[in-house]
Scaffold this motif. Structure first.
Motif, PDB file in Angstrom:
ATOM      1  N   UNK A   1      -6.521   3.876 -11.490  1.00 54.43           N
ATOM      2  CA  UNK A   1      -7.236   5.081 -11.890  1.00 54.43           C
ATOM      3  C   UNK A   1      -8.102   5.687 -10.798  1.00 54.43           C
ATOM      4  N   UNK A   2      -8.418   4.898  -9.760  1.00 53.70           N
ATOM      5  CA  UNK A   2      -9.349   5.422  -8.749  1.00 53.70           C
ATOM      6  C   UNK A   2      -9.051   4.988  -7.325  1.00 53.70           C
ATOM      7  N   UNK A   3      -9.019   3.694  -7.081  1.00 54.70           N
ATOM      8  CA  UNK A   3      -9.038   3.213  -5.702  1.00 54.70           C
ATOM      9  C   UNK A   3      -7.754   3.455  -4.931  1.00 54.70           C
ATOM     10  N   UNK A   4      -6.645   3.652  -5.625  1.00 55.83           N
ATOM     11  CA  UNK A   4      -5.407   3.947  -4.905  1.00 55.83           C
ATOM     12  C   UNK A   4      -5.561   5.206  -4.061  1.00 55.83           C
ATOM     13  N   UNK A   5      -6.411   6.112  -4.519  1.00 53.18           N
ATOM     14  CA  UNK A   5      -6.632   7.373  -3.783  1.00 53.18           C
ATOM     15  C   UNK A   5      -7.525   7.177  -2.557  1.00 53.18           C
ATOM     16  N   UNK A   6      -8.155   6.005  -2.453  1.00 52.73           N
ATOM     17  CA  UNK A   6      -8.991   5.710  -1.280  1.00 52.73           C
ATOM     18  C   UNK A   6      -8.149   5.289  -0.090  1.00 52.73           C
ATOM     19  N   UNK A   7      -6.845   5.046  -0.329  1.00 55.18           N
ATOM     20  CA  UNK A   7      -5.963   4.552   0.723  1.00 55.18           C
ATOM     21  C   UNK A   7      -4.685   5.398   0.795  1.00 55.18           C
ATOM     22  N   UNK A   8      -4.818   6.671   1.104  1.00 52.82           N
ATOM     23  CA  UNK A   8      -3.651   7.570   1.123  1.00 52.82           C
ATOM     24  C   UNK A   8      -2.634   7.226   2.196  1.00 52.82           C
ATOM     25  N   UNK A   9      -3.044   6.448   3.183  1.00 55.12           N
ATOM     26  CA  UNK A   9      -2.128   6.081   4.257  1.00 55.12           C
ATOM     27  C   UNK A   9      -1.298   4.850   3.947  1.00 55.12           C
ATOM     28  N   UNK A  10      -1.428   4.321   2.732  1.00 54.94           N
ATOM     29  CA  UNK A  10      -0.685   3.117   2.341  1.00 54.94           C
ATOM     30  C   UNK A  10       0.263   3.473   1.207  1.00 54.94           C
ATOM     31  N   UNK A  11       1.194   4.354   1.476  1.00 52.97           N
ATOM     32  CA  UNK A  11       2.068   4.902   0.434  1.00 52.97           C
ATOM     33  C   UNK A  11       3.016   3.886  -0.167  1.00 52.97           C
ATOM     34  N   UNK A  12       3.374   2.843   0.569  1.00 53.18           N
ATOM     35  CA  UNK A  12       4.325   1.853   0.062  1.00 53.18           C
ATOM     36  C   UNK A  12       3.633   0.692  -0.650  1.00 53.18           C
ATOM     37  N   UNK A  13       2.325   0.798  -0.818  1.00 54.98           N
ATOM     38  CA  UNK A  13       1.543  -0.289  -1.423  1.00 54.98           C
ATOM     39  C   UNK A  13       1.034   0.166  -2.788  1.00 54.98           C
TER      40      UNK A  13
END
Length: 245
Positions: A163-175
């Motif tokens: 819901x939130x933290x995935x957007x903190x790492x936009x450079x990790x698209x395959x994770x």
């Protein structure tokens, strides 16, 4: 004083419980052991500066997303929570950070009390940013997902990631599940603790841990990855390790 006596004196001052690791690695050559010890200090310093920079970058990207997420959550009466998740967090963030928030708030109060009388914020109210500055690196790492389904925080961390933290790492698209990011952060946390306590780094793969840090920064902001890699001295210092072969 002859060099051998100086080395013996230093070894005695450092105590066998600490210096013995280097003496063993050097095969009993005390001069080489001392060079290893000094190299370890230099490597720890290089890691300390790069991990300190990484910590600030990681803290700020997570904080930005948690502010947005917290403000999007509704309280029981329907009113939204404030962005200040360290002051009034929604579930499951409230349970995940309860102990850390309490400790950080206490430390923020102590930091305010230690300010000189001339400080412009000597008597200012404790803010979200005051508490944020007191959070340890490990707090942010432990908000990231864990693959261990037996961990009592597993579900809460999974929800927070989705819901939130995935957007903190936009450079990790395959994770998509966040486990790569969390693994790197976890290894760097363990390294940071070793560095902070001046423990031996002789068995640490400095190149791999440096790569973890660079890639973690890249997952946060790809445009910063090259810059971060260029300002750290870890690789340079690692190559200067005294020969123990």
């Amino acid at each position: 004083m002859p060099q051998s006596k100086t080395t013996a004196l230093i070894a005695q001052s450092l105590h066998v419980s600490r210096f013995g690791t280097y003496a063993t690695a050097a095969g009993g050559d005390m001069d080489l052991a001392l060079r290893l010890y000094l190299w370890n200090i230099e490597l720890a310093g290089a890691f300390h500066s790069s991990l300190g920079l990484l910590e600030v970058i990681l803290r700020n990207t997570i904080d930005a997303e948690l502010r947005a997420w917290n403000a999007s959550q509704s309280q029981p009466d329907g009113t939204p929570y404030p962005p200040e998740w360290l002051i009034d967090p929604a579930r499951p963030l409230n349970t995940l950070t309860a102990s850390a928030r309490k400790t950080a708030t206490q430390n923020a109060v102590k930091a305010r009390a230690a300010r000189p009388a001339s400080h412009p914020r000597k008597h200012a109210p404790i803010t979200h940013d005051d508490i944020l500055a007191q959070l340890a690196f490990g707090v942010f790492v432990r908000l990231l997902p864990t693959p261990d389904s037996a961990d009592k925080t597993h579900r809460a961390r999974q929800v927070l990631w989705q819901e939130a933290l995935i957007r903190a790492f936009p450079g990790s698209r395959t994770d998509s599940d966040g486990h790569i990011v969390a693994d790197r952060a976890g290894r760097l946390l363990a390294l940071r603790n070793r560095v902070a306590h001046m423990e031996p780094l002789l068995g640490v793969n400095a190149t791999a841990r440096h790569r973890d840090a660079v890639r973690l920064v890249g997952s946060i902001n790809p445009d910063l990855q090259g810059w971060f890699a260029g300002v750290t001295r870890v690789r340079e210092v690692a190559r200067e390790r005294p020969d123990t072969q």
